[in-house]
Motif scaffolding. Sequence first.
Motif, mmCIF file in Angstrom:
data_model
loop_
_atom_site.group_PDB
_atom_site.id
_atom_site.type_symbol
_atom_site.label_atom_id
_atom_site.label_comp_id
_atom_site.label_asym_id
_atom_site.label_seq_id
_atom_site.Cartn_x
_atom_site.Cartn_y
_atom_site.Cartn_z
ATOM 1 N N THR A 71 0.836 -1.272 -0.153
ATOM 2 C CA THR A 71 0.011 0.066 -0.246
ATOM 3 C C THR A 71 0.915 1.365 0.082
ATOM 4 N N CYS A 72 2.039 1.268 0.789
ATOM 5 C CA CYS A 72 2.981 2.519 0.826
ATOM 6 C C CYS A 72 3.413 2.459 -0.628
ATOM 7 N N GLU A 73 3.815 1.497 -1.197
ATOM 8 C CA GLU A 73 4.750 1.713 -2.476
ATOM 9 C C GLU A 73 3.383 2.056 -3.542
ATOM 10 N N SER A 74 2.415 1.569 -3.346
ATOM 11 C CA SER A 74 1.435 2.166 -4.153
ATOM 12 C C SER A 74 1.114 3.860 -4.224
ATOM 13 N N ALA A 75 1.161 4.203 -2.867
ATOM 14 C CA ALA A 75 1.394 5.779 -2.902
ATOM 15 C C ALA A 75 2.498 6.266 -3.686
ATOM 16 N N VAL A 76 3.505 5.729 -3.411
ATOM 17 C CA VAL A 76 4.671 6.371 -4.296
ATOM 18 C C VAL A 76 4.240 6.381 -5.745
ATOM 19 N N GLN A 77 3.857 5.137 -6.398
ATOM 20 C CA GLN A 77 3.498 4.908 -7.577
ATOM 21 C C GLN A 77 2.504 6.019 -7.945
ATOM 22 N N LEU A 78 1.409 6.313 -7.192
ATOM 23 C CA LEU A 78 0.572 7.079 -7.729
ATOM 24 C C LEU A 78 1.071 8.452 -7.724
ATOM 25 N N ARG A 79 1.814 8.798 -6.909
ATOM 26 C CA ARG A 79 2.279 10.103 -7.060
ATOM 27 C C ARG A 79 3.176 10.311 -8.305
ATOM 28 N N LYS A 80 3.998 9.464 -8.558
ATOM 29 C CA LYS A 80 5.151 9.521 -9.482
ATOM 30 C C LYS A 80 4.484 9.229 -10.894
ATOM 31 N N ALA A 81 3.405 8.179 -10.947
ATOM 32 C CA ALA A 81 3.121 7.813 -12.253
ATOM 33 C C ALA A 81 1.433 8.182 -12.588
ATOM 34 N N GLY A 82 0.958 8.650 -11.538
ATOM 35 C CA GLY A 82 -0.483 8.682 -11.622
ATOM 36 C C GLY A 82 -1.423 7.455 -11.435
ATOM 37 N N LYS A 83 -0.580 6.437 -11.435
ATOM 38 C CA LYS A 83 -1.186 5.088 -11.386
ATOM 39 C C LYS A 83 -0.479 4.060 -10.504
ATOM 40 N N VAL A 84 -1.088 2.843 -10.155
ATOM 41 C CA VAL A 84 -0.398 1.814 -9.531
ATOM 42 C C VAL A 84 0.406 1.086 -10.632
ATOM 43 N N THR A 85 1.817 0.909 -10.555
ATOM 44 C CA THR A 85 2.677 0.358 -11.531
ATOM 45 C C THR A 85 3.128 -0.907 -10.879
ATOM 46 N N VAL A 86 2.518 -1.655 -10.137
ATOM 47 C CA VAL A 86 2.762 -3.080 -9.869
ATOM 48 C C VAL A 86 3.046 -3.980 -10.922
ATOM 49 N N ARG A 87 4.132 -4.610 -11.183
ATOM 50 C CA ARG A 87 4.193 -5.562 -12.410
ATOM 51 C C ARG A 87 2.920 -6.274 -12.683
ATOM 52 N N GLU A 88 2.636 -6.446 -13.895
ATOM 53 C CA GLU A 88 1.569 -7.158 -14.358
ATOM 54 C C GLU A 88 1.487 -8.646 -13.670
ATOM 55 N N SER A 89 2.704 -9.487 -13.739
ATOM 56 C CA SER A 89 2.808 -10.719 -13.297
ATOM 57 C C SER A 89 2.407 -10.612 -11.873
ATOM 58 N N THR A 90 2.876 -9.762 -11.134
ATOM 59 C CA THR A 90 2.658 -9.557 -9.457
ATOM 60 C C THR A 90 1.298 -9.563 -9.354
ATOM 61 N N LEU A 91 0.704 -8.792 -10.094
ATOM 62 C CA LEU A 91 -0.808 -8.690 -10.061
ATOM 63 C C LEU A 91 -1.704 -9.705 -10.345
ATOM 64 N N LYS A 92 -1.172 -10.723 -11.379
ATOM 65 C CA LYS A 92 -1.886 -11.525 -11.544
ATOM 66 C C LYS A 92 -1.773 -12.776 -10.723
ATOM 67 N N ARG A 93 -0.568 -12.831 -10.156
ATOM 68 C CA ARG A 93 -0.303 -13.925 -8.950
ATOM 69 C C ARG A 93 -1.126 -13.550 -7.810
ATOM 70 N N LEU A 94 -1.182 -12.288 -7.551
ATOM 71 C CA LEU A 94 -2.163 -11.751 -6.133
ATOM 72 C C LEU A 94 -3.491 -11.876 -6.473
ATOM 73 N N GLY A 95 -3.619 -11.797 -7.889
ATOM 74 C CA GLY A 95 -5.359 -11.980 -8.384
ATOM 75 C C GLY A 95 -5.636 -13.185 -8.051
ATOM 76 N N GLY A 96 -4.640 -14.247 -8.720
ATOM 77 C CA GLY A 96 -5.162 -15.640 -8.686
ATOM 78 C C GLY A 96 -5.166 -16.044 -7.398
ATOM 79 N N VAL A 97 -4.253 -15.544 -6.219
ATOM 80 C CA VAL A 97 -3.976 -16.320 -4.876
ATOM 81 C C VAL A 97 -5.320 -15.809 -4.197
ATOM 82 N N HIS A 98 -5.796 -14.688 -4.475
ATOM 83 C CA HIS A 98 -7.062 -13.961 -3.656
ATOM 84 C C HIS A 98 -8.266 -14.819 -4.183
#
Length: 154
Positions: A71-98
């Motif tokens: 969540t903290c990293e997400s805050a940094v990404q939102l300020r820098k890039a205007g969006k969450v920039t977690v790697r897609e492979s990480t999001l896919k894994r987290l999406g799948g796990v949840h």
Amino acid sequence: KVFTEEQETLVVKSWGVMKQNAAELGLKFFLKVFEIAPSAQKLFSFLKDSDIPLEKNPKLKSHAMSVFVMTCESAVQLRKAGKVTVRESTLKRLGGVHFKSGVVDEHYEVVKFALLETIKEAVPEMWSAEMKNAWEEAYDQLVAAIKSETKPST
Ligand code: HEM
Ligand code: ISQ
């Protein structure tokens, strides 16, 4: 909605203080989630079949910390890039796990509430409406990114 440098600072500085107390913080966070939604406990494989008392479970702290860190990293990404920039492979894994664990929309609200309460109690002298908004926004955007990868894509 623009995520400002002030909001990033509020998240990063409060996390900087909280992480010095990571073990206690992680346990409190988990207990708060289970206080609100006791049934959520059986979603976690490492708690479900465990004989160790909850507060002694070695996986608890690291798991709880990953929610704070992401969540903290997400805050940094939102300020820098205007969006969450977690790697897609990480999001896919987290999406799948949840998805596989049976996590539903309501759980994300419970975890958000527990997260904000945990922060409020950990850094009461720093807590403010602005700080709450900043953490909430970072969490909501991160969840949106995870959920976008949570539906199994056949
Ligand atoms: C697993 C993060 C929300 C329940 C995980 C893992 C991470 C994580 C990093 C480990 C994944 C792995 O093993 O590869 C997050 C983040 C969230 C979030 C960043 C929100 C921003 C939730 C919610 C629930 C939940 C709302 C429901 C109560 C679980 C469960 C697992 C898991 C059941 C699997 C644990 C296991 O059995 O090993 N989460 N999570 N998570 N999370 Fe979350
Ligand atoms: C969600 N996913 C993984 C670990 C967690 C710990 C505490 C609260 C929510 C969580």
